[in-house]
Design a protein around this motif. Structure first.
Motif, PDB file in Angstrom:
ATOM      1  N   TYR A 263       0.852  -1.176   0.000  1.00  0.00           N
ATOM      2  CA  TYR A 263       0.000   0.000   0.000  1.00  0.00           C
ATOM      3  C   TYR A 263       0.897   1.240   0.000  1.00  0.00           C
ATOM      4  CZ  TYR A 263      -3.325  -3.520   1.595  1.00  0.00           C
ATOM      5  OH  TYR A 263      -4.093  -4.649   1.711  1.00  0.00           O
ATOM      6  N   VAL A 264       0.685   2.128  -0.972  1.00  0.00           N
ATOM      7  CA  VAL A 264       1.484   3.352  -1.074  1.00  0.00           C
ATOM      8  C   VAL A 264       0.554   4.551  -0.950  1.00  0.00           C
ATOM      9  CG1 VAL A 264       3.024   4.731  -2.513  1.00  0.00           C
ATOM     10  CG2 VAL A 264       3.180   2.233  -2.562  1.00  0.00           C
ATOM     11  N   SER A 265       0.843   5.437  -0.004  1.00  0.00           N
ATOM     12  CA  SER A 265       0.033   6.645   0.149  1.00  0.00           C
ATOM     13  C   SER A 265       0.596   7.757  -0.730  1.00  0.00           C
ATOM     14  CB  SER A 265       0.005   7.088   1.612  1.00  0.00           C
ATOM     15  OG  SER A 265       1.319   7.377   2.070  1.00  0.00           O
ATOM     16  N   HIS A 266      -0.314   8.504  -1.366  1.00  0.00           N
ATOM     17  CA  HIS A 266       0.079   9.608  -2.251  1.00  0.00           C
ATOM     18  C   HIS A 266      -0.403  10.934  -1.664  1.00  0.00           C
ATOM     19  CE1 HIS A 266       1.379   6.842  -5.390  1.00  0.00           C
ATOM     20  NE2 HIS A 266       0.288   6.148  -5.155  1.00  0.00           N
ATOM     21  N   ALA A 267       0.551  11.710  -1.135  1.00  0.00           N
ATOM     22  CA  ALA A 267       0.184  12.971  -0.501  1.00  0.00           C
ATOM     23  C   ALA A 267      -0.342  13.987  -1.505  1.00  0.00           C
ATOM     24  CB  ALA A 267       1.401  13.552   0.235  1.00  0.00           C
ATOM     25  N   GLY A 268       0.092  13.876  -2.774  1.00  0.00           N
ATOM     26  CA  GLY A 268      -0.292  14.866  -3.770  1.00  0.00           C
ATOM     27  C   GLY A 268      -1.636  14.635  -4.417  1.00  0.00           C
ATOM     28  N   THR A 269      -2.142  13.400  -4.365  1.00  0.00           N
ATOM     29  CA  THR A 269      -3.430  13.107  -5.004  1.00  0.00           C
ATOM     30  C   THR A 269      -4.445  12.511  -4.035  1.00  0.00           C
ATOM     31  OG1 THR A 269      -2.518  10.974  -5.728  1.00  0.00           O
ATOM     32  CG2 THR A 269      -2.482  12.774  -7.317  1.00  0.00           C
TER      33      THR A 269
END
Length: 323
Positions: A263-269
């Protein structure tokens, strides 16, 4: 009004979450069953990172900038029971599997503190490279992997990349693992439950491309890099973007308990990428390493045995493959 949640850690039994509230200078304790905040723990300064002890009795929170602290929180009373001095802008804490040692990234001291949690004191400082940001320990407890947020190279070099520092937890000797050319903003890291692989997320800067367009990743792409944790070697970098949809600012990465999913969190989207690990690794390891190996495969294989590659023909192509 603004809490500023920026990090989260689960208790070993999965019943509660510790959520770092940077703006509120607090840690919120969330009951997973109730789905709500049950306690809020005030802290002496802005918190930056959190991890839970293996026995679930404590949580460890990094705080502050110039006067860095590692705060020990009792999980029963939800009170700060100790404030251990740290380095400059501490963050990314990790606790050893026996619960006796904590490792803290001192971002602007460019080193990692080793803290004896029994004696409640720092026992070692291990040099990193540039802005140590996050850390994770292998299942056998022998190696700590620490991400360096920025490259330590000349900006006008042909090859500019961040590196991951591997720390031997018994000798404190280090080894650097260099990432793909252009890799920057190296942030979150995790280790697979079987100890075979490490995963780190970053932004892959296309600094050698002309700035004639932003589409299709001409300026930057979002990336997940794979490390052979046993050999302490770089494997490859895969892109998280789609051709027409960027997965901006990957910030952290976590693995499921069985290691089958990332699981990768995307702060920009404001999104999370969910990745099938086996499918990803199968694709990677089916590719020949370079063009020479590809040509050799073509000349020796029969037409019916010729593997069908997608847009990546070799492992070297993968960091540039938006498809």
């Amino acid at each position: 009004a603004y809490k500023g949640p920026c990090e989260v850690a689960a208790s070993p039994d999965g019943k509660r979450l510790y959520v770092v509230e940077n703006d509120a200078r607090a840690v919120a304790v969330v009951s997973v069953a109730k789905g709500k905040v049950v306690r809020t723990i005030p802290l002496p300064s802005e918190p930056t990172g959190v991890c839970a002890s293996p026995d679930g009795k404590s949580a460890y929170v990094t705080c502050g900038v110039a006067k860095g602290l590692l705060c020990v929180v009792d999980s029963t009373s939800c009170k700060v029971t100790a404030k251990l001095p740290g380095g400059l802008s501490p963050r990314g804490p990790t606790v050893s599997h026996d619960g006796k040692t904590a490792y803290v990234c001192n971002r602007f001291d460019n080193n990692v503190s080793v803290v004896d949690l029994v004696a409640k004191k720092e026992v070692e400082r291990v040099n990193a490279l540039r802005e140590p940001f996050d850390s994770a320990i292998t299942p056998d407890g022998r190696t700590l992997f620490e991400t360096n947020h920025l490259p330590n190279d000349r900006a006008d070099s042909y090859d500019v990349a961040c590196e991951v520092t591997c720390i031997d937890t018994s000798t404190f000797q280090t080894k650097q693992i260099r990432m793909c050319n252009g890799d920057t903003n190296l942030s979150g890291v995790c280790i697979s439950p079987d100890g075979k692989y490490g995963y780190v997320v970053s932004v892959l800067a296309r600094y050698q491309m002309p700035r004639t367009q932003l589409e299709r990743g001409w300026a930057a792409t979002s990336a997940l890099s794979i490390i052979d944790a046993q050999k302490r070697e770089y494997v490859n970098t895969v892109l998280l973007d789609d051709i027409d949809l960027g997965a901006a600012n990957p910030y952290d990465v976590a693995t499921s308990a069985d290691g089958s999913t990332l699981y990768v969190s995307h702060a920009g989207t404001h999104e999370v990428s969910v990745i099938d690990v086996k499918s990803m690794l199968d694709k990677l390891f089916a590719l020949p390493p370079d063009k020479a190996a590809l040509e050799a495969m073509r000349t020796t294989a029969k037409d019916e045995d010729q593997p069908i590659f997608q847009s990546s023909r070799t492992a070297e192509d993968v960091p540039n493959d938006l498809a």
